[in-house]
Design an enzyme around this catalytic site. Structure first.
Site, PDB file in Angstrom:
ATOM      1  N   SER A   1       0.823  -1.209   0.000  1.00  0.00           N
ATOM      2  CA  SER A   1       0.000   0.000   0.000  1.00  0.00           C
ATOM      3  C   SER A   1       0.863   1.267   0.000  1.00  0.00           C
ATOM      4  O   SER A   1       1.623   1.483  -0.947  1.00  0.00           O
ATOM      5  CB  SER A   1      -0.952  -0.037   1.203  1.00  0.00           C
ATOM      6  OG  SER A   1      -1.888   1.013   1.128  1.00  0.00           O
TER       7      SER A   1
ATOM      8  N   ASP B   1      -0.462  -4.148  -3.963  1.00  0.00           N
ATOM      9  CA  ASP B   1      -1.583  -3.207  -4.061  1.00  0.00           C
ATOM     10  C   ASP B   1      -1.181  -1.801  -3.633  1.00  0.00           C
ATOM     11  O   ASP B   1      -1.628  -1.285  -2.592  1.00  0.00           O
ATOM     12  CB  ASP B   1      -2.785  -3.679  -3.248  1.00  0.00           C
ATOM     13  CG  ASP B   1      -4.088  -3.182  -3.858  1.00  0.00           C
ATOM     14  OD1 ASP B   1      -4.182  -3.121  -5.090  1.00  0.00           O
ATOM     15  OD2 ASP B   1      -5.020  -2.853  -3.099  1.00  0.00           O
TER      16      ASP B   1
ATOM     17  N   HIS C   1      -7.973  -5.150  -0.482  1.00  0.00           N
ATOM     18  CA  HIS C   1      -6.656  -4.503  -0.401  1.00  0.00           C
ATOM     19  C   HIS C   1      -5.638  -5.443   0.261  1.00  0.00           C
ATOM     20  O   HIS C   1      -4.522  -5.622  -0.234  1.00  0.00           O
ATOM     21  CB  HIS C   1      -6.816  -3.218   0.415  1.00  0.00           C
ATOM     22  CG  HIS C   1      -5.683  -2.246   0.301  1.00  0.00           C
ATOM     23  ND1 HIS C   1      -5.084  -1.901  -0.890  1.00  0.00           N
ATOM     24  CD2 HIS C   1      -5.039  -1.515   1.268  1.00  0.00           C
ATOM     25  CE1 HIS C   1      -4.130  -1.015  -0.662  1.00  0.00           C
ATOM     26  NE2 HIS C   1      -4.074  -0.771   0.645  1.00  0.00           N
TER      27      HIS C   1
END
Length: 475
Positions: free
Chosen positions: A158, A182, A252
């Site tokens: 992330s 991601d 996610h």
């Protein structure tokens, strides 16, 4: 008394070692800290095969203070992302153990929870640049101690993916590899390459996208970008807001669990470059000649083995499907059907493969398939598990989804199921020599195509058949 004279010094030395190697924990905060806001503080947790379950705090400036750090080993960093509740990531322990089991390395978990824990996402995003500067200074120290930049692998999750990009950019693409799981989309989407991760940040950049319609970054960011399940709704994740926090983070977070599974030896997922996910599901993207005899790239940890070809081909988007839970890997078959209906039929096929008491299921449900008389229709079916033994039965169910219309029948002249992996391996074998093919044929048991001829499928009625040898097969 005589025994204690010898044991006491040993016990004291052991106690001193334990004190010297105090086990460090990932910073554990709570919502109170997140609401107040946290200021950036980076803690480096070092794991090696000598201290698998006991993290040692690594100095930012003096590597010799932590003897477990070995400059001759490769070094892997794990950088977490946004922590709105302040809690440690649930995957830290398993991730570190899997990596150390796979390779002897210096594994550094970058704990920037003080900085990432903040209900104000903007502040956490601002801290990514500072965290990148902190790690850049550390890697400069590592370089002075003799660590090769080629041997560094940064895994960023992330926001951590963009931190990895900032670090890589500071070393002018000299870092060996960046893996982005991601990468965060909010406040990065639409920004210029110098303000986010991009392919020039390392010698090799591989990216996994699992939540492109919410928390993740939609566009390609690496030399190769993986889009499981089209990069959006991941199987097994909640589909309504009534599921609580899992609804927001499951897609996610799935990127981490998919990547962890790729480190294991028993679940390898082949991926396919394609212009769209629909074309991939329709079986239009199975040609992997551009990648050489080894076929299309395997997702995850081992994709680095195809680095030279992938970098040469430039930015590649690949697709694959997964199961809702571990093991995530599926087995793909091409399904060729020729029908004999006078009128065109549209519908869906569910297929089960049986081997003794084991069965594997695939449903071609991404769009109604068109069945036209004397015309071969090809589909790509993903089965939820691999059947190791010979398939002794095939069950098929034909549905149209039309509840207000009469039930239809599908007259099937030819049904052929071909394992995609077998096609790849058979193609490679043919490229060597036909003689060698005969030798391999007698030495290895490759999954074979499965066929049936001339039968009727009644709508919503399961049909079970025994497969027979395909008339035109080369096996």
């Amino acid at each position: 008394m005589f025994l204690w004279q010898y044991l006491t010094p040993v016990l004291l030395i052991t106690l001193q070692i334990c004190k010297a190697q105090k086990c460090e924990e990932f910073t554990d905060l709570d919502l109170k800290h997140a609401f107040i806001g946290t200021h950036l503080r980076v803690k480096l947790l070092l794991y090696t095969r000598e201290n698998r379950s006991c993290a040692l705090q690594l100095s930012h400036t003096d590597l010799s203070a932590t003897p477990s750090f070995n400059v001759s080993r490769p070094t892997t960093f794990i950088i977490h992302g946004y922590r709105p509740t302040g809690s440690p990531p649930i995957w830290i322990n398993e991730f570190t153990q899997l990596l150390l089991e796979r390779k002897d390395m210096n594994l550094i978990v970058v704990d920037w929870n003080r900085g990432a824990a903040n209900v104000n996402y903007v502040k956490a995003k601002e801290n990514t640049l500072k965290a990148g500067e902190n790690l850049t200074a550390l890697i400069k120290v590592m370089k002075n101690y003799g660590v090769s930049l080629d041997s560094i692998h940064i895994i960023g999750i992330s926001l951590g993916a963009h931190i990895a990009g900032f670090v890589g950019a500071n070393f002018n693409s000299s870092i060996g590899r960046i893996t982005a799981l991601d990468p965060a989309g909010p406040l990065f989407t639409g920004s210029s390459p110098e303000n986010r991760l991009d392919p020039t940040d390392a010698q090799f950049v591989d990216v996994l996208h699992t939540d492109i319609d919410a928390l993740g970054f939609r566009q390609p960011l690496g030399h190769i970008d993986f889009y499981p399940n089209d990069g959006t709704d991941q199987p097994g994740c909640p589909t309504t807001i009534f599921s609580g926090g899992a609804y927001f983070k499951c897609d996610h977070q799935r990127s981490v669990f998919l990547y962890m599974e790729s480190i294991k030896p028993n679940c390898k997922i082949r991926t396919y470059p394609c212009s769209s996910y629909k074309d991939f599901l329709d079986g239009k993207c199975l040609n992997c000649e551009q990648f050489g005899p080894a076929g299309c790239p395997i997702f995850g940890y081992d994709v680095i083995e195809r680095k030279d070809i992938i970098v040469k081909l430039s930015q590649i988007k690949t697709y694959f499907k997964t199961n809702p839970k571990s093991p995530f890997c599926m087995t793909a078959y091409t399904v060729d059907i020729v029908t004999w209906n006078q009128e065109v039929r549209f519908g869906y096929i569910t297929i089960k493969l049986h081997s003794g008491s084991k069965e594997s299921v695939a449903t071609t449900d991404h769009g109604a398939t068109k069945f036209k008389k004397f015309t071969k229709t090809q589909m790509l079916a993903h089965f939820d598990s691999y059947i190791e033994g010979p398939v002794d039965k095939i069950s098929l169910t034909f549905t149209t989804g039309n509840v207000l219309q009469p039930l239809y029948k599908l007259r099937v002249l030819t049904l052929r199921l071909t394992p995609v992996e077998t096609k790849d391996r058979y193609t490679k074998i043919k490229e060597i020599t036909f003689v060698f093919l005969k030798i391999l044929k007698s030495s290895f048991s490759l999954p074979r195509p499965l066929c049936r001829y001339d039968f009727i499928l009644e709508e919503n009625q399961k049909k079970t058949l025994r497969p027979i040898p395909c008339e035109d097969t080369n096996f």
